[in-house]
Design an enzyme around this catalytic site. Sequence first.
Site, PDB file in Angstrom:
ATOM      1  N   SER A 152      11.383  -7.388 -10.430  1.00 36.70           N
ATOM      2  CA  SER A 152      12.185  -8.611 -10.515  1.00 36.70           C
ATOM      3  C   SER A 152      12.900  -8.843  -9.183  1.00 36.70           C
ATOM      4  O   SER A 152      12.226  -9.020  -8.165  1.00 36.70           O
ATOM      5  CB  SER A 152      13.171  -8.506 -11.677  1.00 36.70           C
ATOM      6  OG  SER A 152      13.702  -9.781 -11.987  1.00 36.70           O
ATOM      7  N   ASP A 183       4.779 -13.461 -18.070  1.00 35.84           N
ATOM      8  CA  ASP A 183       6.094 -13.461 -17.443  1.00 35.84           C
ATOM      9  C   ASP A 183       6.448 -14.894 -17.074  1.00 35.84           C
ATOM     10  O   ASP A 183       5.873 -15.467 -16.149  1.00 35.84           O
ATOM     11  CB  ASP A 183       6.057 -12.580 -16.187  1.00 35.84           C
ATOM     12  CG  ASP A 183       7.421 -12.427 -15.527  1.00 35.84           C
ATOM     13  OD1 ASP A 183       8.367 -13.139 -15.925  1.00 35.84           O
ATOM     14  OD2 ASP A 183       7.536 -11.597 -14.607  1.00 35.84           O
ATOM     15  N   HIS A 218       7.836  -9.890 -18.406  1.00 35.44           N
ATOM     16  CA  HIS A 218       8.549  -9.420 -17.221  1.00 35.44           C
ATOM     17  C   HIS A 218       8.622  -7.894 -17.197  1.00 35.44           C
ATOM     18  O   HIS A 218       8.889  -7.305 -16.152  1.00 35.44           O
ATOM     19  CB  HIS A 218       9.957 -10.026 -17.243  1.00 35.44           C
ATOM     20  CG  HIS A 218      10.637 -10.091 -15.916  1.00 35.44           C
ATOM     21  ND1 HIS A 218      10.057 -10.640 -14.791  1.00 35.44           N
ATOM     22  CD2 HIS A 218      11.868  -9.684 -15.517  1.00 35.44           C
ATOM     23  CE1 HIS A 218      10.902 -10.576 -13.776  1.00 35.44           C
ATOM     24  NE2 HIS A 218      11.999  -9.985 -14.180  1.00 35.44           N
TER      25      HIS A 218
END
Length: 698
Positions: free
Chosen positions: A540, A621, A653
């Site tokens: 991320s 995601d 994610h």
Amino acid sequence: MKNSLLLGAALTLCASAIAKPVTAPFDVNQLNTLSKLHSTVVLPGGDAVVYGVKKKTDKGYRSDLYLQKLGGEARQLTNHKGTENNLVASKDGKTLYFLSGRSGSSQIWALPLDGGEAVQVSDLPLGIDGFKLSNDNGQVVMQLRVNVDCDTLQCSADKQKAKKENKQKGRHYDQLMVRHWDTWSDGLRNHLFVAKLEGNTLSEPVDVTAGLDTEVPSLPFSGMEEVSFTPDGKHVVYSAKAPSRDQAWQTNYDLWQVPVTGGDAVNLTADNLAWDSHPVFSDDGRYMAYAAMKRPGFEADRFAVMLKDLQTGETREVAPLWDRSARGIAFAEESHTLYVSAQDLGQVAIYAMDVRFGDKRTLVAEGSNAMVKVTNGKLFYTHNDLSGPNDLYVMGLDGSGKQRLTDLNKDLLNKQGLGEFQQFSFKGWNNETVYGYWIKPAGFEQGKKYPVAFLVHGGPQGSFGTRWHGRWNAQLWAAAGFGVVMIDFHGSTGYGQAFTDSISLDWGGKPLDDLQKGLAAVGQQQPWLDTKNACAAGGSYGGYMMNWIAGNWNDGFKCLVNHAGLFDMRSFYNVTEELWFPEHEFGGSYWEATETYEKFNPVNHIDKWQTPMLVVHGAKDYRVPLEQGLAAFTVLQRKGIDSELLVYDNENHWIINPDNLVQWYDVVLGWMKRHTGQEQAMDANEALRQEMLGTQAE
């Protein structure tokens, strides 16, 4: 029931008789076999707990419930192939209510704790996702996912079935958010329904949030902690956004109060345009405590502890000078003390807080802790750290007499295969103190130098800290022979709100400075770390930092691992779902704050990319869509840089599937070992071992 109890006891005795401590090196397969604590409830009086344990078996995973008296052994309560969750004890402690799908959909069941089989309480056309009982146990509030234009649950069930059978699969929208986290919007909403509970029978449920075009609780991560009955049982209070077309770019969650019979909801926090959450009530019914942010549009603002006097209407902040963000809040049985959990210097601590004066006492400081229940002079909580996953604990309300209640992985986790860890500090950006953790490789040998796994957390307002992670488990790198380094750079949580705020508008500035200075400092403090032979990995924002490092610190690492990383901030703004996030972090929409987006845009520095990079992404995601990872891989391949791509069709994610997690670690660790020279060293060691075995045989 007698037979099932005997079976449960036999299973427990059999397991304890044959269990042998695991001695194999810690790896992702061992991580996947560990038992997971879930759905804990403390029985009235505080003398016993019931909890769920998810275990891996030869046939997959299963979950069972256990009852354990303080100071006693656990007794298995259930032996069903389904999973029981959302545990609630009756006020007399004789009945355990829970959700189970054993009848075909998720419904409420009741299990007599003094003997007898579980019986189904609800039989609704839709599955129940969560529930709570009123203080007198006479009512239940339930979370169900419904069609907002339906007047009955059967109507919702029929429409949902018809939609599945409809051959036309196009999705049609007229406002954001069209998708969230890993799911496209399907027109359904979480609503709250209240029904009377008489014995084991429910009355017809009433939709007390009818007409709301919003989620109660909000998706994807909130649950029934956002919902409470008032102590008198006349109202339900919940956290939700008001219906609006701007839900994708604002964070104005309010606390709403609605009669249990339905009707108009009253906004209790209308004056605050930021996030209000987690309503809890004192036993005497006088006070409501809750958590509140102050800045609209900022999801990582400090959650202040607020107290509302329900007699006078006065609302005030408790301990306004305390610079930490509340996570969990619970009242003592008297209304003058609150128990609060919050991140603090790499830990998640639990505090006792005097609501009159704001004084606080630290009850447990080390590790990552979460409150379960305050009752009868005791505080029950869960604890984990870098040496092991969650277990149940109890202590006195003054922090004394701490007692461990469970040790679920005593025979499943080889703690000898874990690395020693320690927090360290250094002078980072602007000469300010920054903290981090190092972990020694398993089987550490004095005088030997070890390659470094440099792990960068996401968020960016987050922290790796001392906690047991089910996915990014730092001990797995240590078990693979790496010295692990993790830095809580500027922007991390748990070090004061100003420290957290400092990353906004400066994604590639202070954090990069901290990472560079932190790696250099820990290398001097711990000479066994070979910081010249290091690979960095992050997900991320941590993945963003891999892309940023590639263009702004391109001689720092032998390789990079970019999981779900942001590559082009220009396109990211237009495809992510929670627009409030980039708009706060970069000062507005892309067209309003173009200069800031472009200043810290990794794509603007690809001319300097040269470091080998592994790119990993989940196709579902929607926070950082797949195209961000594909774009990075395209650049790497076109520039002729050593690179690999690992894509998961059904992951979001995060990597959730245990089998995918095994592959993830095999690829990631293999990539890092190859680029730090461990692969060749291991091959040489294996060849030497085989040669020695051959010599011995001769």
